[in-house]
Each structure stands twice: as C-alpha cells, then as structure tokens.
Design a protein around this motif. Structure first.
Motif, mmCIF file in Angstrom:
data_model
loop_
_atom_site.group_PDB
_atom_site.id
_atom_site.type_symbol
_atom_site.label_atom_id
_atom_site.label_comp_id
_atom_site.label_asym_id
_atom_site.label_seq_id
_atom_site.Cartn_x
_atom_site.Cartn_y
_atom_site.Cartn_z
ATOM 1 N N ALA A 34 -12.937 -12.508 13.123
ATOM 2 C CA ALA A 34 -12.216 -13.199 12.058
ATOM 3 C C ALA A 34 -11.139 -12.290 11.499
ATOM 4 O O ALA A 34 -11.359 -11.109 11.270
ATOM 5 N N GLN A 35 -9.927 -12.840 11.286
ATOM 6 C CA GLN A 35 -8.833 -12.044 10.774
ATOM 7 C C GLN A 35 -9.088 -11.676 9.320
ATOM 8 O O GLN A 35 -9.360 -12.519 8.491
ATOM 9 N N LYS A 36 -8.972 -10.383 9.015
ATOM 10 C CA LYS A 36 -9.270 -9.901 7.679
ATOM 11 C C LYS A 36 -8.016 -9.728 6.842
ATOM 12 O O LYS A 36 -7.951 -10.155 5.707
ATOM 13 N N ARG A 37 -6.980 -9.084 7.391
ATOM 14 C CA ARG A 37 -5.739 -8.889 6.669
ATOM 15 C C ARG A 37 -4.618 -8.629 7.658
ATOM 16 O O ARG A 37 -4.822 -8.101 8.742
ATOM 17 N N SER A 38 -3.397 -8.999 7.284
ATOM 18 C CA SER A 38 -2.255 -8.834 8.157
ATOM 19 C C SER A 38 -1.027 -8.553 7.308
ATOM 20 O O SER A 38 -0.874 -9.110 6.222
ATOM 21 N N MET A 39 -0.137 -7.684 7.819
ATOM 22 C CA MET A 39 1.048 -7.310 7.069
ATOM 23 C C MET A 39 2.148 -6.903 8.029
ATOM 24 O O MET A 39 1.900 -6.226 9.026
ATOM 25 N N PHE A 40 3.356 -7.345 7.742
ATOM 26 C CA PHE A 40 4.514 -7.032 8.566
ATOM 27 C C PHE A 40 5.457 -6.167 7.750
ATOM 28 O O PHE A 40 5.984 -6.602 6.722
ATOM 29 N N ILE A 41 5.664 -4.922 8.162
ATOM 30 C CA ILE A 41 6.471 -3.961 7.415
ATOM 31 C C ILE A 41 7.701 -3.604 8.244
ATOM 32 O O ILE A 41 7.579 -3.249 9.419
ATOM 33 N N GLY A 83 -0.100 11.916 -0.718
ATOM 34 C CA GLY A 83 -1.233 12.502 -0.020
ATOM 35 C C GLY A 83 -0.976 12.757 1.451
ATOM 36 O O GLY A 83 -1.790 13.383 2.132
ATOM 37 N N ILE A 84 0.155 12.281 1.962
ATOM 38 C CA ILE A 84 0.538 12.500 3.357
ATOM 39 C C ILE A 84 1.341 13.798 3.438
ATOM 40 O O ILE A 84 2.310 13.988 2.704
ATOM 41 N N ASP A 85 0.958 14.674 4.323
ATOM 42 C CA ASP A 85 1.651 15.954 4.474
ATOM 43 C C ASP A 85 3.096 15.726 4.920
ATOM 44 O O ASP A 85 3.352 14.981 5.872
ATOM 45 N N GLY A 86 4.022 16.370 4.223
ATOM 46 C CA GLY A 86 5.430 16.278 4.593
ATOM 47 C C GLY A 86 6.256 15.365 3.704
ATOM 48 O O GLY A 86 7.476 15.319 3.841
ATOM 49 N N GLU A 116 1.149 6.812 9.230
ATOM 50 C CA GLU A 116 0.403 7.083 8.001
ATOM 51 C C GLU A 116 1.007 6.363 6.801
ATOM 52 O O GLU A 116 0.286 5.880 5.925
ATOM 53 N N ILE A 117 2.326 6.281 6.758
ATOM 54 C CA ILE A 117 2.995 5.564 5.661
ATOM 55 C C ILE A 117 2.703 4.070 5.755
ATOM 56 O O ILE A 117 2.415 3.419 4.751
ATOM 57 N N PHE A 118 2.768 3.519 6.965
ATOM 58 C CA PHE A 118 2.422 2.109 7.163
ATOM 59 C C PHE A 118 1.007 1.820 6.674
ATOM 60 O O PHE A 118 0.760 0.829 5.980
ATOM 61 N N ALA A 119 0.076 2.687 7.034
ATOM 62 C CA ALA A 119 -1.322 2.480 6.652
ATOM 63 C C ALA A 119 -1.501 2.577 5.140
ATOM 64 O O ALA A 119 -2.248 1.788 4.549
ATOM 65 N N ALA A 120 -0.804 3.524 4.497
ATOM 66 C CA ALA A 120 -0.925 3.677 3.043
ATOM 67 C C ALA A 120 -0.386 2.455 2.310
ATOM 68 O O ALA A 120 -0.991 1.974 1.341
ATOM 69 N N ILE A 121 0.746 1.925 2.758
ATOM 70 C CA ILE A 121 1.330 0.738 2.117
ATOM 71 C C ILE A 121 0.434 -0.474 2.323
ATOM 72 O O ILE A 121 0.177 -1.251 1.399
ATOM 73 N N MET A 122 -0.077 -0.652 3.547
ATOM 74 C CA MET A 122 -0.942 -1.793 3.825
ATOM 75 C C MET A 122 -2.242 -1.715 3.029
ATOM 76 O O MET A 122 -2.691 -2.712 2.448
#
Length: 277
Positions: free
Chosen positions: A71-78, A122-125, A152-158
């Motif tokens: 089952a689809q839980k969450r979806s996001m297009f960045i 929290g992401i290095d750099g 990592e940025i995509f994951a943090a925003i999502m």
C-alpha cells in the motif's frame, strides 16, 4: 518396412518434442525479460527513500514510500533549479513553504526555531538555508558535491512534509517584516521599502535569494541592505547590488545616493580571512 516406419515415427516425434521444448523455453525467457524490463522502468520512475541511490536527475525527484502489503504510504515530487551562485540550489517541494515573506538561516544556531532548517543543517556540508514562498534554497561548502548532498536533502524535505510538523516552532518570529511600513517611517523610507517589496524582492527571489532592509541614513543618502539565500556569497551579488538595486532606488527616490551591503558576522570573518591571505 514396418521397422523402418516405426524408426521414422520415433525420430519425427523426438524432433517435435525438442521444438516444443525450445519454444516453451523461449516464451519463458521472453516473459522473464519483459517482467524485468517492466520492473526496471518502474524503479526508474519512482524512488524508495529507504534505499541508497547512486545518481539522481538534477531537474526533478520522485519519491514514493510503501507500507505493508504494497500500500502506498507517501509520495512527493521535488524539483531543483540552479541559481547564479554555483554553491546554492533551489528545491521546489510542490507545496507552499512560506505563506508570508521569507526566512534566512545563515548558521545552524539560527535554524533552531525551524525543524526543516535544523534537519537540513544536520547534513554535512550545508552552510546556509533559506525559505521562499514555494522553494527552499540550500547553500553548500566548496568541498562537497551536489550528487552526494541531493539525496539527503530530498529525504530531509520529504520527511518534514510527511511528519506534519510546523515550519516554525515559534511562529511570531517566522517571517521577516523588514519592509513593513511603520507609522514613524519618513516618506523617503516608505518609498524605499515599497520599491524593495514590489519591484526588487520578486526579482531577487527568482534567483533563490532575498534582500533585507537594514536602514537608511538621511545624511549620507546610503541604504543598507543584507543579501540572503543564494545571493549571499554569490560572485554576482555586488553587480546585482550596484547595477540593479542601487540604480533603481536612485532613479525613483532622489534622496538615495547609494546602496551598501551589510554583512553578518560570519561573512565579515570570511572577508577578513581572504584579505589577510
């Protein structure tokens, strides 16, 4: 004669059996290949944030999370967009970011009031975070690459948008109100603020940054501004400040004689270091 006929019949049956077996094997191979190709195409169009990805497109990112039983839980297009500053990149989550104004986080300490900004730091750099109306501008240090940072940025925003957390813990200090016209503002200051808000700020935000009004000196005619987001530290920021903003303010407001950039503590430290070198 009968023996020859029986022998011929056996040979024919054996050849037919081999042809049927070979055809069945070809059909099974074609089915497996088609299935694998279909699954590969699906994996290219979607991305599960729980698995690492070696490379991502620079223009868009489609993230899908799946729960139990498929089952689809969450979806996001960045989507991403480059800026004039090669160290800054704009991320469009497809959702509103700032309802009013903008917010700049020049260091990790200033990001404590925002869960999203804190997660990005929290992401290095990561060296700077900026929120616009529908985008997030992230600035990196020169020793890291976007190919490593973007997943990592995509994951943090999502994760932020699916968590239901507010953008700011204390909403009273959320948006910058530097261009809000006050009762004690002079006519000159009011005109400067109106031009900054209606003419200059939208153009600067298109490049992933913003400007902050810091004051006007009526004796010298100098307007103090602070560059934010992608405009902070951008090689072309001085050109934007002088050729664009200064010319427009001096054209419409006769009292303005010049525009100067006000640096924060970290930017001043960088400038002093570069001058010493």
């Amino acid at each position: 004669m009968k023996s020859f006929t029986k022998l011929l019949t056996r040979v024919v049956r054996r050849e037919l059996y081999r042809e049927d077996k070979a055809m069945f094997s070809c059909r099974r191979l074609f089915f497996v290949s088609s299935t694998r190709a279909s699954l590969l195409q699906q994996n290219q169009n979607t991305f599960d944030a729980s698995y690492p990805l070696k490379s991502l497109p620079t223009s868009s990112f489609n993230s899908t999370k799946w729960g139990l039983l498929g089952a689809q839980k969450r979806s996001m297009f960045i989507q991403t967009q480059p800026t004039p500053n090669p160290s800054s990149l704009m991320f469009y989550p497809g959702k509103p970011v700032m309802e009013v104004g903008s917010a700049d986080f020049p260091n990790a300490r200033s990001a404590m009031n925002s869960p999203l900004a804190k997660a990005l730091y929290g992401i290095d750099g990561i060296t700077r975070v900026f929120f616009g109306s529908d985008f997030v501008t992230v600035t990196k240090s020169d020793d890291v690459y976007w190919d490593l940072l973007k997943p990592e940025i995509f994951a943090a925003i999502m994760d932020f948008y699916t968590s239901g957390q507010p953008l700011f813990i204390d909403s009273s200090v959320a948006a910058s109100m530097d261009t809000a016209i006050r009762e004690d503002d002079s006519e000159t200051v009011a005109m400067i603020k109106e031009l900054l808000e209606t003419r200059i700020r939208p153009a600067v935000q298109d490049d992933g940054g913003d400007i902050e009004y810091r004051g006007f000196n009526p004796e010298t005619g100098v307007v103090k501004l602070r560059m934010q987001g992608a405009c902070s530290g951008c090689p072309s920021s001085s050109v934007t400040l002088k050729s664009g903003i200064e010319n427009m303010l001096m054209h419409y407001v006769q009292e303005v004689k010049g525009v100067e950039q006000e640096l924060d503590d970290e930017e001043e430290a960088v400038n002093l270091t570069s001058q010493m070198d």
